[in-house]
Design an enzyme around this catalytic site. Structure first.
Site, short mmCIF file in Angstrom:
data_model
loop_
_atom_site.label_atom_id
_atom_site.label_comp_id
_atom_site.label_asym_id
_atom_site.label_seq_id
_atom_site.Cartn_x
_atom_site.Cartn_y
_atom_site.Cartn_z
N HIS A 57 0.85 -1.20 0.00
CA HIS A 57 0.00 0.00 0.00
C HIS A 57 0.88 1.24 0.00
CE1 HIS A 57 -3.86 2.13 0.96
NE2 HIS A 57 -2.97 3.07 1.28
N HIS A 59 1.42 5.46 -2.04
CA HIS A 59 0.92 6.53 -2.91
C HIS A 59 2.12 7.17 -3.61
CE1 HIS A 59 -3.31 6.59 -1.45
NE2 HIS A 59 -2.75 6.07 -0.38
N GLN A 152 -9.78 9.56 -4.90
CA GLN A 152 -9.48 10.19 -3.61
C GLN A 152 -10.62 11.05 -3.08
OE1 GLN A 152 -6.13 10.83 -1.46
NE2 GLN A 152 -8.09 10.95 -0.40
N HIS A 210 -9.35 1.82 0.28
CA HIS A 210 -9.17 2.52 1.55
C HIS A 210 -10.50 2.36 2.30
CE1 HIS A 210 -5.86 4.33 -0.59
NE2 HIS A 210 -5.52 5.07 0.43
N GLU A 213 -10.83 4.28 7.24
CA GLU A 213 -9.65 4.96 7.77
C GLU A 213 -10.12 6.14 8.63
OE1 GLU A 213 -5.38 6.93 6.41
OE2 GLU A 213 -6.93 6.59 4.91
N ASP A 309 2.63 3.30 2.81
CA ASP A 309 1.58 4.29 2.57
C ASP A 309 2.11 5.61 2.05
OD1 ASP A 309 -0.93 5.40 2.41
OD2 ASP A 309 -1.26 5.54 4.57
N TRP A 315 0.71 13.97 4.06
CA TRP A 315 0.24 13.25 5.24
C TRP A 315 1.37 12.85 6.19
CZ3 TRP A 315 -1.58 12.55 0.29
CH2 TRP A 315 -2.93 12.83 0.09
#
Length: 423
Positions: A57, A59, A152, A210, A213, A309, A315
């Site tokens: 996982h 991005h 997203q 996702h 979360e 991630d 983030w």
């Protein structure tokens, strides 16, 4: 004559004194004291040789954007999403590809040779999709990149999002993603799961959403995900990523949920570094850890992997592509300190995500791809403890990265002249 022979390796399953013979791009023999000459020989010196690390996982489209357009001051998931929304209109395909390629260089140096990356499909121009599809082709000789179409901004919440996602799949993105907890209502979240799973079933694709979360224990979209998996015959092809709300659910409900997930063969991917950072931000004390129930899912027979991630993005400010760092955090957060649990944490960054991604010919066995990582450690526990250096990384029988041993020199009367931190 072999092309490559790795001598005196320790394997993750505990076998010692093992040689690994390679011809071309395949492993042809795994046994003690292989009696064959080789064009190249690597002496593992009884150190750990593992199959490559796998990140289930990630991005890649947002990686290495830290500080653009500004830093996430609150440290929350929602501010990160807002920052990404500000940044997206300014991105170019060239910039996305450049950063992605730079991160893949980091990954190779870390022995990370397979990544499942979610790619944002909210932009009607699909710039990130086109950039990462191009990156996928460029890195294919040395890294397996699997892409997830990720809406997203919500596939139902954002106008045109479903059409964008479908166009991304038409272009060659392999996995259907989603974000049901970010839809406007719980009902729309459940509807998004149904729509996206049907899309995957019609196309014969895998699903990785996702899911939940959030710290809200009432976010229970993984239940719908499991039900849709069974209804559509997608068993073994569906993953719920994050699942952080499970951390806050009551035990009685979880006792119902886990058998449903196991029956549906829905796998899970926890993201320890990010979950411990983003979750519990609205708590005073006691403050929740936020990571999902990893030991309990494993006990229920559910495949659980760890993902990185984020690396230096809206983030998360840190990270360097080190899956041993991910396992190290996961071990601590989930309190997985028994011998068996430590082995499960190592599997969560190797064999388990490889199975979830459907990687073919993965692992140290005859007939499999000659993809190996030599670590400065004697066993998986030591590799996690030290986040050990990758002394050599082999892809399809060729050494593609090397790192020196981590050794400190000392000048102390009557003491050793060096230490490498191993017992």
């Amino acid at each position: 004559m072999l092309d490559l022979l790795v001598r005196n390796a320790t394997l993750a399953d505990g076998r010692t004194g093992i040689d690994i013979g390679v011809t071309g791009d395949r492993i042809v023999d795994v046994a003690p004291a292989i009696a064959s000459a080789a064009a190249q020989t690597i002496d593992a010196a009884a150190q750990l040789v593992s199959a490559p690390f796998v990140d289930g996982h990630f991005h890649l489209d947002s990686a290495l954007t830290y500080g653009s357009p500004r830093v996430n001051r609150s440290g929350t998931l929602l501010e990160g999403i807002a920052l990404w929304g500000e940044l997206k209109p300014t991105l170019t395909a060239e910039a996305i590809a450049q950063r992605a390629l730079a991160y893949c260089d980091w990954a190779v140096a870390r022995g990370l040779l397979a990544i499942r990356s979610h790619v944002d499909t909210s932009d009607p121009g699909l710039r990130a999709v086109e950039a990462l599809l191009d990156v996928k082709k460029k890195v294919a000789p040395y890294l397996d990149l699997q892409l997830v179409a990720f809406p997203q901004d919500g596939v139902l919440r954002s106008p045109g999002a479903l059409g964008n996602l479908r166009r991304a799949l038409d272009l060659g993105v392999e996995v259907v993603g989603g974000i049901p907890h970010f839809e406007r209502t719980m009902a729309q979240g459940a509807e998004s799961v149904r729509v996206l799973c049907e899309e995957a079933a019609q196309r014969g694709l895998r699903v990785d959403m996702h899911c939940d979360e959030t710290d809200d224990p009432n976010s229970r979209h993984v239940e719908t995900l499991a039900a849709e998996t069974v209804r559509l015959g997608l068993q073994g092809r569906v993953t719920g990523s994050h699942l952080t709300s499970m951390h806050s659910m009551d035990n009685y409900y979880v006792s119902k949920l886990l058998p449903l997930m196991a029956e549906a063969r829905v796998s899970a991917i926890a993201n320890p570094l990010i979950n411990i950072t983003l979750q519990g931000r609205h708590d005073t004390y006691p403050k929740r850890r936020g990571m999902t129930r990893v030991p309990e899912m494993l006990a229920a027979g559910i495949d659980v992997a760890f993902g990185h991630d984020c690396v230096m993005d809206p983030w998360y400010s840190f990270g360097s592509g080190d899956m041993l760092e991910v396992a190290h955090m996961g071990l601590h957060v989930a309190q997985m300190t028994s011998i068996e649990a430590i082995a499960q944490c190592f599997a969560a960054i190797t064999t388990t995500p490889a199975r979830i991604l459907g990687l073919e010919r993965y692992g140290i066995a005859p007939g499999n791809h000659a993809d190996l990582v030599l670590l400065q450690a004697t066993n998986p526990a030591e590799a996690i403890r030290l986040r050990s250096n990758r002394l050599a990384v082999v892809r399809r029988g060729k050494v593609i990265a090397r790192s020196p041993a981590n050794t400190a020199t000392l000048d102390l009367p009557g003491r050793p002249t060096s230490v490498d931190f191993r017992r």
